[in-house]
Design a protein around this motif. Structure first.
Motif, PDB file in Angstrom:
ATOM      1  N   UNK A  38       0.801  -1.229   0.000  1.00 49.81           N
ATOM      2  CA  UNK A  38       0.000   0.000   0.000  1.00 49.81           C
ATOM      3  C   UNK A  38       0.835   1.281   0.000  1.00 49.81           C
ATOM      4  N   UNK A  39       2.067   1.207   0.500  1.00 51.16           N
ATOM      5  CA  UNK A  39       2.908   2.403   0.555  1.00 51.16           C
ATOM      6  C   UNK A  39       3.512   2.759  -0.799  1.00 51.16           C
ATOM      7  N   UNK A  40       3.730   1.772  -1.638  1.00 49.87           N
ATOM      8  CA  UNK A  40       4.368   2.031  -2.937  1.00 49.87           C
ATOM      9  C   UNK A  40       3.442   1.757  -4.114  1.00 49.87           C
ATOM     10  N   UNK A  41       2.225   1.321  -3.854  1.00 45.30           N
ATOM     11  CA  UNK A  41       1.298   0.985  -4.938  1.00 45.30           C
ATOM     12  C   UNK A  41       0.878   2.236  -5.707  1.00 45.30           C
ATOM     13  N   UNK A  42       0.644   2.055  -6.981  1.00 37.02           N
ATOM     14  CA  UNK A  42       0.058   3.104  -7.813  1.00 37.02           C
ATOM     15  C   UNK A  42      -1.448   2.904  -7.823  1.00 37.02           C
ATOM     16  N   UNK A  43      -2.152   3.980  -8.140  1.00 41.79           N
ATOM     17  CA  UNK A  43      -3.606   3.894  -8.126  1.00 41.79           C
ATOM     18  C   UNK A  43      -4.184   4.765  -9.224  1.00 41.79           C
ATOM     19  N   UNK A  44      -5.152   4.220  -9.941  1.00 44.46           N
ATOM     20  CA  UNK A  44      -6.009   4.997 -10.823  1.00 44.46           C
ATOM     21  C   UNK A  44      -7.384   5.010 -10.184  1.00 44.46           C
ATOM     22  N   UNK A  45      -8.073   6.126 -10.297  1.00 49.25           N
ATOM     23  CA  UNK A  45      -9.443   6.187  -9.799  1.00 49.25           C
ATOM     24  C   UNK A  45     -10.343   6.603 -10.954  1.00 49.25           C
ATOM     25  N   UNK A  46     -11.271   5.731 -11.282  1.00 48.67           N
ATOM     26  CA  UNK A  46     -12.284   6.050 -12.279  1.00 48.67           C
ATOM     27  C   UNK A  46     -13.397   6.776 -11.531  1.00 48.67           C
ATOM     28  N   UNK A  47     -13.660   8.023 -11.914  1.00 48.37           N
ATOM     29  CA  UNK A  47     -14.594   8.879 -11.187  1.00 48.37           C
ATOM     30  C   UNK A  47     -15.962   8.930 -11.871  1.00 48.37           C
ATOM     31  N   UNK A  48     -16.993   9.104 -11.036  1.00 47.17           N
ATOM     32  CA  UNK A  48     -18.368   9.298 -11.512  1.00 47.17           C
ATOM     33  C   UNK A  48     -18.777   8.220 -12.516  1.00 47.17           C
ATOM     34  N   UNK A  49     -18.571   6.971 -12.122  1.00 45.80           N
ATOM     35  CA  UNK A  49     -18.860   5.829 -12.983  1.00 45.80           C
ATOM     36  C   UNK A  49     -20.316   5.409 -12.830  1.00 45.80           C
ATOM     37  N   UNK A  50     -20.893   4.968 -13.941  1.00 46.58           N
ATOM     38  CA  UNK A  50     -22.220   4.357 -13.919  1.00 46.58           C
ATOM     39  C   UNK A  50     -22.241   3.210 -14.920  1.00 46.58           C
ATOM     40  N   UNK A  51     -23.102   2.232 -14.634  1.00 44.91           N
ATOM     41  CA  UNK A  51     -23.365   1.172 -15.594  1.00 44.91           C
ATOM     42  C   UNK A  51     -24.409   1.693 -16.572  1.00 44.91           C
ATOM     43  N   UNK A  52     -24.223   1.448 -17.867  1.00 42.67           N
ATOM     44  CA  UNK A  52     -25.202   1.957 -18.831  1.00 42.67           C
ATOM     45  C   UNK A  52     -25.615   0.915 -19.873  1.00 42.67           C
ATOM     46  N   UNK A  53     -25.183  -0.329 -19.690  1.00 47.05           N
ATOM     47  CA  UNK A  53     -25.565  -1.389 -20.622  1.00 47.05           C
ATOM     48  C   UNK A  53     -25.274  -2.726 -19.961  1.00 47.05           C
ATOM     49  N   UNK A  54     -26.106  -3.710 -20.234  1.00 45.64           N
ATOM     50  CA  UNK A  54     -25.814  -5.067 -19.779  1.00 45.64           C
ATOM     51  C   UNK A  54     -26.344  -6.047 -20.811  1.00 45.64           C
ATOM     52  N   UNK A  55     -25.734  -7.211 -20.849  1.00 47.56           N
ATOM     53  CA  UNK A  55     -26.147  -8.259 -21.765  1.00 47.56           C
ATOM     54  C   UNK A  55     -25.527  -9.566 -21.320  1.00 47.56           C
ATOM     55  N   UNK A  56     -25.778 -10.611 -22.066  1.00 53.59           N
ATOM     56  CA  UNK A  56     -25.252 -11.928 -21.703  1.00 53.59           C
ATOM     57  C   UNK A  56     -25.054 -12.752 -22.956  1.00 53.59           C
ATOM     58  N   UNK A  57     -23.938 -13.453 -23.036  1.00 58.82           N
ATOM     59  CA  UNK A  57     -23.643 -14.400 -24.106  1.00 58.82           C
ATOM     60  C   UNK A  57     -23.060 -15.649 -23.481  1.00 58.82           C
ATOM     61  N   UNK A  58     -23.493 -16.787 -23.950  1.00 61.57           N
ATOM     62  CA  UNK A  58     -22.906 -18.065 -23.527  1.00 61.57           C
ATOM     63  C   UNK A  58     -22.970 -19.016 -24.710  1.00 61.57           C
ATOM     64  N   UNK A  59     -21.998 -19.916 -24.761  1.00 57.97           N
ATOM     65  CA  UNK A  59     -21.930 -20.880 -25.848  1.00 57.97           C
ATOM     66  C   UNK A  59     -21.718 -22.272 -25.295  1.00 57.97           C
ATOM     67  N   UNK A  60     -22.113 -23.253 -26.070  1.00 64.50           N
ATOM     68  CA  UNK A  60     -21.908 -24.652 -25.697  1.00 64.50           C
ATOM     69  C   UNK A  60     -20.426 -24.883 -25.468  1.00 64.50           C
ATOM     70  N   UNK A  61     -20.096 -25.569 -24.415  1.00 62.25           N
ATOM     71  CA  UNK A  61     -18.707 -25.864 -24.107  1.00 62.25           C
ATOM     72  C   UNK A  61     -18.033 -24.855 -23.199  1.00 62.25           C
ATOM     73  N   UNK A  62     -18.694 -23.711 -22.925  1.00 61.47           N
ATOM     74  CA  UNK A  62     -18.098 -22.726 -22.020  1.00 61.47           C
ATOM     75  C   UNK A  62     -17.894 -23.344 -20.641  1.00 61.47           C
ATOM     76  N   UNK A  63     -16.738 -23.138 -20.066  1.00 66.88           N
ATOM     77  CA  UNK A  63     -16.469 -23.636 -18.719  1.00 66.88           C
ATOM     78  C   UNK A  63     -16.591 -22.536 -17.674  1.00 66.88           C
ATOM     79  N   UNK A  64     -16.818 -21.321 -18.132  1.00 70.04           N
ATOM     80  CA  UNK A  64     -17.078 -20.196 -17.233  1.00 70.04           C
ATOM     81  C   UNK A  64     -17.986 -19.232 -17.982  1.00 70.04           C
ATOM     82  N   UNK A  65     -18.801 -18.529 -17.242  1.00 67.63           N
ATOM     83  CA  UNK A  65     -19.695 -17.543 -17.837  1.00 67.63           C
ATOM     84  C   UNK A  65     -19.263 -16.171 -17.356  1.00 67.63           C
ATOM     85  N   UNK A  66     -18.887 -15.305 -18.289  1.00 67.06           N
ATOM     86  CA  UNK A  66     -18.482 -13.947 -17.932  1.00 67.06           C
ATOM     87  C   UNK A  66     -19.280 -12.955 -18.761  1.00 67.06           C
ATOM     88  N   UNK A  67     -19.376 -11.759 -18.226  1.00 66.07           N
ATOM     89  CA  UNK A  67     -20.179 -10.702 -18.833  1.00 66.07           C
ATOM     90  C   UNK A  67     -19.315  -9.455 -18.943  1.00 66.07           C
TER      91      UNK A  67
END
Length: 141
Positions: free
Chosen positions: A99-128
């Motif tokens: 924590x003393x030497x770490x760098x940091x970026x801060x994304x300010x005033x963030x909002x979610x503005x879209x969502x969706x989902x895709x999955x395919x046969x054989x997927x071993x994990x589902x990510x969005x």
């Protein structure tokens, strides 16, 4: 025999990156992407060469890729179970384990503005992939 010295120490890796959403470190995130850009245009007058340059707006964009289970937890914790109703929030992105030497970026005033989902046969994990609208990016330390 020539050797190359390790001049600046160890480079950051994904293992050294931490992302915090709503005060909680997110472990189900597999990717974060964000950028800042500014429109710059050559202005022309007499002749064929530019005589000046115009500077436009600064724009920010980004996205998160999270496991489907992580996104479901965000949805369930959202007002009315709607992530679009979450008020603007900041996303700290930390690079480095100390924590003393770490760098940091801060994304300010963030909002979610879209969502969706895709999955395919054989997927071993589902990510969005969740696009973000960002008000500003601060680079600290």
């Amino acid at each position: 025999m020539a050797t190359t010295a390790l001049i600046n120490g160890i480079s950051y890796s994904w293992a050294d990156t931490k992302l915090v959403l709503f005060g909680v470190p997110v472990v189900g995130i597999t990717k974060i992407s964000y950028k800042r850009k500014q429109n710059k245009t050559n202005n022309y007058g007499f002749g064929m060469e530019p005589v000046a340059r115009g500077y436009g707006n600064i724009e920010y964009e980004g996205s998160l890729e999270v496991y489907q289970e992580e996104w479901r937890r965000i949805i369930l914790a959202s007002p009315n179970k709607d992530p679009f109703q979450i008020p603007m929030f900041d996303i700290p992105v930390l690079f480095g384990n100390n924590p003393l030497t770490a760098s940091k970026d801060i994304l300010r005033a963030v909002e979610f503005n879209e969502e969706g989902f895709d999955a395919s046969q054989g997927d071993t994990k589902l990510s969005i992939t969740i696009p973000l609208i960002i008000g500003k990016i601060d680079h600290l330390q």
